[in-house]
Design a protein around this motif. Structure first.
Motif, PDB file in Angstrom:
ATOM      1  N   ILE A  39       0.837  -1.201   0.000  1.00  0.00           N
ATOM      2  CA  ILE A  39       0.000   0.000   0.000  1.00  0.00           C
ATOM      3  C   ILE A  39       0.869   1.248   0.000  1.00  0.00           C
ATOM      4  CG2 ILE A  39      -1.659   1.347   1.352  1.00  0.00           C
ATOM      5  CD1 ILE A  39      -2.847  -1.342   2.308  1.00  0.00           C
ATOM      6  N   ASN A  40       1.858   1.281   0.882  1.00  0.00           N
ATOM      7  CA  ASN A  40       2.710   2.465   1.013  1.00  0.00           C
ATOM      8  C   ASN A  40       3.564   2.712  -0.232  1.00  0.00           C
ATOM      9  OD1 ASN A  40       1.714   2.913   3.572  1.00  0.00           O
ATOM     10  ND2 ASN A  40       3.414   1.898   4.620  1.00  0.00           N
ATOM     11  N   GLU A  41       3.889   1.644  -0.947  1.00  0.00           N
ATOM     12  CA  GLU A  41       4.696   1.774  -2.162  1.00  0.00           C
ATOM     13  C   GLU A  41       3.834   1.939  -3.412  1.00  0.00           C
ATOM     14  OE1 GLU A  41       7.191  -1.661  -2.212  1.00  0.00           O
ATOM     15  OE2 GLU A  41       8.493  -0.939  -0.590  1.00  0.00           O
ATOM     16  N   LYS A  98      -5.443   2.561  -6.301  1.00  0.00           N
ATOM     17  CA  LYS A  98      -6.661   2.824  -5.539  1.00  0.00           C
ATOM     18  C   LYS A  98      -7.289   1.508  -5.086  1.00  0.00           C
ATOM     19  CE  LYS A  98     -11.123   5.214  -5.726  1.00  0.00           C
ATOM     20  NZ  LYS A  98     -12.051   6.012  -6.566  1.00  0.00           N
ATOM     21  N   ILE A  99      -7.656   1.441  -3.819  1.00  0.00           N
ATOM     22  CA  ILE A  99      -8.299   0.235  -3.278  1.00  0.00           C
ATOM     23  C   ILE A  99      -9.811   0.406  -3.398  1.00  0.00           C
ATOM     24  CG2 ILE A  99      -8.657  -1.160  -1.206  1.00  0.00           C
ATOM     25  CD1 ILE A  99      -5.810  -0.317  -0.338  1.00  0.00           C
ATOM     26  N   ALA A 121      -8.126  -4.061  -5.907  1.00  0.00           N
ATOM     27  CA  ALA A 121      -7.522  -2.745  -6.094  1.00  0.00           C
ATOM     28  C   ALA A 121      -7.280  -2.456  -7.569  1.00  0.00           C
ATOM     29  CB  ALA A 121      -6.215  -2.656  -5.312  1.00  0.00           C
ATOM     30  N   GLU A 122      -6.938  -1.229  -7.840  1.00  0.00           N
ATOM     31  CA  GLU A 122      -6.731  -0.756  -9.210  1.00  0.00           C
ATOM     32  C   GLU A 122      -5.661  -1.551  -9.947  1.00  0.00           C
ATOM     33  OE1 GLU A 122      -5.481   3.500 -11.322  1.00  0.00           O
ATOM     34  OE2 GLU A 122      -5.306   3.218  -9.147  1.00  0.00           O
ATOM     35  N   LYS A 123      -4.564  -1.884  -9.236  1.00  0.00           N
ATOM     36  CA  LYS A 123      -3.423  -2.520  -9.891  1.00  0.00           C
ATOM     37  C   LYS A 123      -3.297  -4.017  -9.597  1.00  0.00           C
ATOM     38  CE  LYS A 123      -0.641   1.726  -9.786  1.00  0.00           C
ATOM     39  NZ  LYS A 123       0.633   2.333  -9.316  1.00  0.00           N
ATOM     40  N   GLY A 124      -4.244  -4.578  -8.852  1.00  0.00           N
ATOM     41  CA  GLY A 124      -4.126  -5.996  -8.566  1.00  0.00           C
ATOM     42  C   GLY A 124      -5.084  -6.479  -7.496  1.00  0.00           C
ATOM     43  N   ILE A 125      -5.000  -7.779  -7.240  1.00  0.00           N
ATOM     44  CA  ILE A 125      -5.816  -8.456  -6.233  1.00  0.00           C
ATOM     45  C   ILE A 125      -4.880  -9.029  -5.171  1.00  0.00           C
ATOM     46  CG2 ILE A 125      -7.523 -10.261  -5.808  1.00  0.00           C
ATOM     47  CD1 ILE A 125      -8.519  -8.121  -7.717  1.00  0.00           C
TER      48      ILE A 125
END
Length: 328
Positions: A132-134, A139-140, A244-248
């Protein structure tokens, strides 16, 4: 370091043994019931007390509050007034009444208070925080958590109906007893601005508390969360899925696997070895707290954190009562 453990149920015994393994040799324990010490206690030179006030007068540097939930707040306040640092088992209390007694300690840097939500030490959840921090997730959009255990299997040597987890008068119920999930949801995704819950006593378990809860949260960051909890599941389940936007993301406590995928392809993962034991969570949290006391650092789960997550849990319990329907 002089440490006092208040309460000698299974968690109190665990803390005593862990403190000893971490090098603490001046150990005391409070057990108000006139019973012999549990045989599972490893250190042989523990000083036992039946009176909490007298024990606190012996000036312990650290007090571990490990008695039933309904006594947590009273014991915590007494320990703080005695000038002791405190590791208090979750949750801080079982109701909002008297929480204002903690206000003076929220603005003070001493004594230190750590709330015992040890799942924050789980390597899989810490890896999710890192993702999350990286900004590896973007977006979740939503989070779903599923948690279930069979209450009678927790302590097979005792009648589950008499345990604090099963009794309203001792602050039990699945929401407060398994509040770890709400804590790590606060930690990873932020405090909720909306809380809605349904559930109650829905199984055949002989308890006086809710054994089932389905909680819907919307956080201040706009993240939608669903949490299902119960005392009925066999085998036990503890799982989180993040869309999330970039993955699961999938986190499974029991398989010890945490995975980040995109379009079905594994981007990153962490798998704990078969030798990993849950006591490592307790040990690592206590070790960090002890080291932090010597450095004056802020505990990982602060008193304010404990109050915030308790407010969410109590709001969920109240929501169940407000929205309860009678079935025909």
């Amino acid at each position: 370091m002089k440490a006092l453990v208040v309460g000698l149920g299974s968690i109190g015994v665990r803390h005593l043994n862990n403190l000893y393994s971490l090098g603490v040799r001046e150990l005391g324990a409070v057990r108000t019931r006139n019973l012999p010490p549990p045989r599972e206690i490893i250190p042989k030179d523990v000083t036992f007390f039946q009176d909490l006030d007298f024990a606190l007068s012996q000036k312990f540097n650290l007090v571990i509050v490990a008695n039933p939930t309904s006594f947590h707040l009273e014991t915590l306040v007494k320990a703080l007034k005695a000038g002791s640092n405190v590791y208090v088992e979750k949750p801080l209390a079982h109701e909002r009444q008297y929480l204002t007694e903690l206000t003076p300690y929220l603005i003070s840097t001493e004594p230190k208070v750590l709330v015992g939500c040890q799942l924050r030490m789980h390597p899989g959840l810490q890896k999710i925080e890192e993702w999350i921090n990286e900004s590896k997730l973007g977006k979740i959009y939503s989070v779903q958590v599923d948690l279930g255990e069979y209450l009678p299997d927790w302590h097979p040597w005792e009648d589950y109906r008499q345990s604090y987890a099963a009794r309203a008068d001792q602050g039990g119920g699945v929401i407060l007893t398994l509040i770890h999930e709400l804590d790590y949801l606060h930690w990873l995704f932020g405090k909720p601005k909306n809380v809605y819950a349904i559930g109650g006593h829905r199984t055949s378990l002989e308890v006086t508390v809710e054994d089932t809860a389905l909680i819907t949260l919307e956080t201040e960051r706009g993240i939608c969360i669903q949490l299902r909890m119960d005392y009925w599941r066999k085998p036990p389940t503890r799982h989180m899925n993040i869309v999330a936007e970039k993955g699961i993301v999938d986190w499974d406590y029991h398989t010890r696997l945490t995975t980040l995928k995109q379009n079905g392809k594994i981007l990153d993962q962490i798998e704990l070895p078969p030798t990993w034991d849950r006591n490592e969570l307790f040990l690592s949290m206590m070790r960090e707290f002890l080291e932090g006391l010597s450095k004056g650092s802020t505990p990982r789960v602060t008193l304010q954190d404990g109050i915030d997550v308790l407010q969410t849990a109590l709001t969920a319990k109240e929501s169940i009562q407000i929205h309860r329907k009678d079935f025909l």
